[in-house]
Scaffold this motif. Sequence first.
Motif, PDB file in Angstrom:
ATOM      1  N   LEU A 103       0.966  -0.650  -0.420  1.00 40.61           N
ATOM      2  CA  LEU A 103       0.261  -0.241  -0.090  1.00 40.61           C
ATOM      3  C   LEU A 103       1.172   1.306   0.240  1.00 40.61           C
ATOM      4  O   LEU A 103       0.701   2.609  -0.558  1.00 40.61           O
ATOM      5  N   ALA A 104       1.565   0.898   0.836  1.00 42.36           N
ATOM      6  CA  ALA A 104       2.488   2.209   0.882  1.00 42.36           C
ATOM      7  C   ALA A 104       3.452   3.088  -1.078  1.00 42.36           C
ATOM      8  O   ALA A 104       3.438   3.668  -0.593  1.00 42.36           O
ATOM      9  N   THR A 105       3.336   2.136  -1.306  1.00 39.04           N
ATOM     10  CA  THR A 105       4.553   1.777  -2.424  1.00 39.04           C
ATOM     11  C   THR A 105       2.938   2.278  -3.723  1.00 39.04           C
ATOM     12  O   THR A 105       3.644   3.091  -4.073  1.00 39.04           O
ATOM     13  N   MET A 106       1.625   2.064  -3.666  1.00 34.19           N
ATOM     14  CA  MET A 106       0.992   2.675  -4.378  1.00 34.19           C
ATOM     15  C   MET A 106       1.027   4.131  -3.663  1.00 34.19           C
ATOM     16  O   MET A 106       0.507   4.989  -4.689  1.00 34.19           O
ATOM     17  N   ALA A 141       3.023   6.285  -5.266  1.00 38.24           N
ATOM     18  CA  ALA A 141       2.800   6.753  -6.667  1.00 38.24           C
ATOM     19  C   ALA A 141       1.656   7.492  -6.828  1.00 38.24           C
ATOM     20  O   ALA A 141       1.766   8.834  -7.672  1.00 38.24           O
ATOM     21  N   ARG A 142       0.547   7.112  -5.828  1.00 34.61           N
ATOM     22  CA  ARG A 142      -0.122   8.380  -5.613  1.00 34.61           C
ATOM     23  C   ARG A 142      -0.242  10.068  -4.913  1.00 34.61           C
ATOM     24  O   ARG A 142      -0.688  11.189  -6.274  1.00 34.61           O
ATOM     25  N   ARG A 170      13.755  10.239  -5.405  1.00 34.00           N
ATOM     26  CA  ARG A 170      13.697  10.016  -4.015  1.00 34.00           C
ATOM     27  C   ARG A 170      12.627   8.864  -3.698  1.00 34.00           C
ATOM     28  O   ARG A 170      12.309   7.805  -3.147  1.00 34.00           O
ATOM     29  N   ARG A 171      11.277   9.596  -4.436  1.00 28.26           N
ATOM     30  CA  ARG A 171      10.447   8.404  -4.340  1.00 28.26           C
ATOM     31  C   ARG A 171      10.676   6.699  -4.997  1.00 28.26           C
ATOM     32  O   ARG A 171      10.749   6.206  -4.178  1.00 28.26           O
ATOM     33  N   GLY A 196       3.751  -3.409  -9.847  1.00 31.35           N
ATOM     34  CA  GLY A 196       3.189  -2.192  -9.438  1.00 31.35           C
ATOM     35  C   GLY A 196       4.359  -1.596  -9.873  1.00 31.35           C
ATOM     36  O   GLY A 196       4.699  -0.184 -10.518  1.00 31.35           O
ATOM     37  N   VAL A 197       5.372  -1.767  -8.971  1.00 31.97           N
ATOM     38  CA  VAL A 197       6.996  -0.852  -9.022  1.00 31.97           C
ATOM     39  C   VAL A 197       7.476  -0.271 -10.762  1.00 31.97           C
ATOM     40  O   VAL A 197       7.176   0.346 -10.973  1.00 31.97           O
TER      41      VAL A 197
END
Lengths: 826, 225
Positions: free
Chosen positions: A300-303, A306-307, A422-423, A720-721
């Motif tokens: 969820l953190a990666t999603m 992205a948002r 960085r993200r 996702g990544v």
Amino acid sequence: MPGDIRFAFRNLAKSPGFTIIAIATLALAIGANGAVFSLINALLIRPLPYQEPSRIALIWEQFATQGLERIPCSPPEYLDLEKQFQSGTGLAAFNYQAFNLGGGDVPERVSGAVVTSSLFPLLGVEPIKGRTFAREEQGEGHDDVIVISERLWKRRFNADSMLVGKTLLLNGRSYTVIGVMPAKFEFPIPLFGVQGNQFAERVDIWKPVAFTKNELEERGSRSYGMITRLRPGVSLSQAQAELDKIISNWKQTYKDNYSGGGFGAKIYLLHDQVAGGMRTGLAILLGAVVFVLLIACANLATMLLARASARERELAIRVALGAGRWRLLRQMLTESVLLSLVGAGFGIFLSVWGLELLKQIGSRTIPRLAEVNVDLVVLIVTAVVAVGTGILFGMIPAFATAKPELTEALKEGGRSSTTGARRNQVRNSLVVAELALALVLLVGAGLLLKSYARVQNIDPGFDRRNILTAEVDLAETKYPQRGSDNYNRGAAMTNFWNEALRRVRQLPGVEAAAFTIVLPLSGSNTDSSFSIEGAPMRPNEPGPDEELRIITSDYFRVLKTPLLRGRFFTEGDNADAPGVVIVNDALARKYWRNEDPLGKRITFSDPRKPDPKWLTIVGIMRGIRHRALDVDPAPEYYLPLSQRAQSSMILAVRSKQDPRSLSSAVRREIQSIDPDQPIANVRTLEAVTADSVAPRRMSMVLLGAFAGIALLLASVGIYGVISYLVVQRTHEIGVRMALGAQRADVLWLVVGHAAKLVGIGSAIGLLLALMSTRTLSALLYNVGAFDTATFILVTTALVAVALLASYIPALRATRADPMIALSHNT
Amino acid sequence: MIRLKNLERSYPLSHGKFFYVLRDIDIEVAEGEFVSVMGPSGAGKSTLLHILGMHDHGWQGEYFFNDIAVHHLKAKERAALRNEQIGFVFQQYHLLDDLTVYENLDIPLSYRKVGRSERAGLVADALDRFQIVGKKDLYPRQLSGGQQQLVGVARAIIANPKLILADEPTGNLHSSQGEEIMELFQKLNSEGTTIIQVTHSAKNAEYGNRIIQLRDGWVVEPNRK
């Protein structure tokens, strides 16, 4: 705050796809945690349903040098302790007993217990109707009263309000119902491995003990458990010290009974006894679901990261309008906590559903499973976990984006490349973490699976296929013992067993039929001590005490266990014939290593006294794995039922077809001999064997399920990544293709990046797995905690799945039109 | 009100070199002025505006705002000063798409910890003043460009700033809508608000009383009228 909540709702509603995936992920992860915590809450944390349960303790005896622990006591020992033990405010004794409940259309076998009148006051639970036993009702001739459970009262008697005072027919005898215990009351609680009962059924009838004259004379005939309530201010160690002193006195007073074997007694807190065996398994489960939750958080953190990139402009405007960093963080965390709470709401439903499923498949594996539910404590903990989870997975993207580069974001078409890099690093790190955690779970599941497969392939020493089993308990009143001679009692009993076998053998499809006192792998066990002819009996040295089986002549034919030497029992080995015994190879090796055991003799009597009853060894069988599939056959010896009458036996029938098809016919034949005689626990021997590995199977299935979820989440994470990477690098890919890059080059560019992440994640995961699989050692059979093949196989599977997940967006990248990609405004 | 001395803004390149966006900027803006900053693309106009608005901290030199040495303030202190004194109008309006007109006006007050009832009053006044009461529940996507910029201006002044910075405020508007916005700025200026706008339009510059010309990061004409 209300504004933040309102805005969060709107923002999530704007992206239904993301919101649904996020909620589903959270529901799965938080639901799994809720279910496991419900188990822990009910089985380990919630107090037992008695008054002040932390003060209640069990007393078990032991013969330490013989390796016999947690064995019951005899009636004389109980009565002595009742007078002598001052550390408890009371002492009670109990034993399991099955009852044939008659009086209805169909007789029913009901699990029960015989208990001393002190039990119910000691436990501090009042009946919902009537009363419990008075002391005078304890004893032969006065014990025609019973207390029943609310469960039985409702099920069998439709909660008849007039039942108290009425009589019921149990084991052919009338008993007056004097009380009904509440539904939450349960005693004895199923305990692992005590008295050979891996898992006893829930008790519905309690009867007062009535020690027979025989029992009162036999100090060594041990079958009663003991329970006490520690006096206020008395610690367990103080109680143990007093117990040790009492036992020491017994050894002086009754030298013959305690001459060898390292006899002692130990006191255990009841809760430790009930919960202790489950701690490791539940801890492993909890670890697994926490891993799943962490992986879900990383996903969820990666999603959200992205948002957040897409929200950079909005966040920059908010900062330009005066929002401080904390306000931005609060707003973003509100969204993630909201997602989490909604996910937790659905997760509770999943927990409830999961627990119901577990109750159906795990009732013979996990004791007290019926008590497990999603109660207020679980709801509160789930809510706290939900909030914590929301903060955890929301924190990383929140902190990563709460300090936007204002000037770049606010300029027309502006985008900050430095913060984007960085993200990306943060996203990559999260995916690596997911892969690592998923690998740990997968390795654990893989080890358990391999272990389970090894156990399943063990030859138990018998052919478990096509055998139907059923328990038959004969009522004492109808099939009384004759005299006190253990060898020739109960002609009525013997006739019943013989007639039952004769009728069952004649059923179509029956190959062989026999009775046995215990089934292999059923969790039940009996043992008895004996003396060997000619063997010296040294003081303070324990005599032989091995596992005893009482069987009819065709038992080994039913099980297809090979006879190594000698012969089976025959019809000629009856009550009037010389005593015979068959031993297994393990017992033969233990006591007659350098001799031929055939023809040797043993006795249960004292060989130093005149006319001991000798039993001659007539056969040697191959050992059967009786206690568990992963435990080597213990020394065992077998006696013919005809020479050692028993009132409770288990029928085993080998059939040419599906043995379950014989169930009704067998019941009919038994009831044609005695219409009031029920049979109980009808199941195939394959089911018995399957139940014996049910705990192992359950651990494997649950850990496997969680590992599967983890793998799915990690795959979604890497998908996702890589998808995001492809979108970000569309312009670059277009340029490369315009400059001559082929499909394979683009694939390698994208999959290569994924491979790097997968490689790092796998390496870290392997290290973590090496550090953590030791905790599984107790659950593994014939598989090392560092089994190389498992580690390699599982890692390969993870790498393959992860690379496949990244291959899909990579393939998409190769299909991009260079001209469109070149005009893509990144 | 504003004094810049030797202000410079640069970005590092490789090999120790720097790219200067603004060089040696010395300008003063008095309270109540309406100043237009003009120059070709890449002259550094927007960068100057963001420095004045305390969005950009990567500059060197001296910046005094009402005699407060901004160059000595920490980022948090600058943000507080900005919230108190400065309103910003953007070329792309930069309204929050998921907030209604009412909420877009409310949000800067909420960030300044203004109480709920006071905020309601101020928003109502702003809606009334800009005659957009009927649009308070609409979202930005439901408004025309001019209406969005109107909301943008309303949002910029709702907290009663002393200074308004406007970056090409009519850049995305039709001429008639642009005129409306410029007349609004003129009216605000006549009421005492200092305005600094970045503009390419000479016509828009005429609404002000001074023009500062930038070229390649240098001030070439600080006081052109």
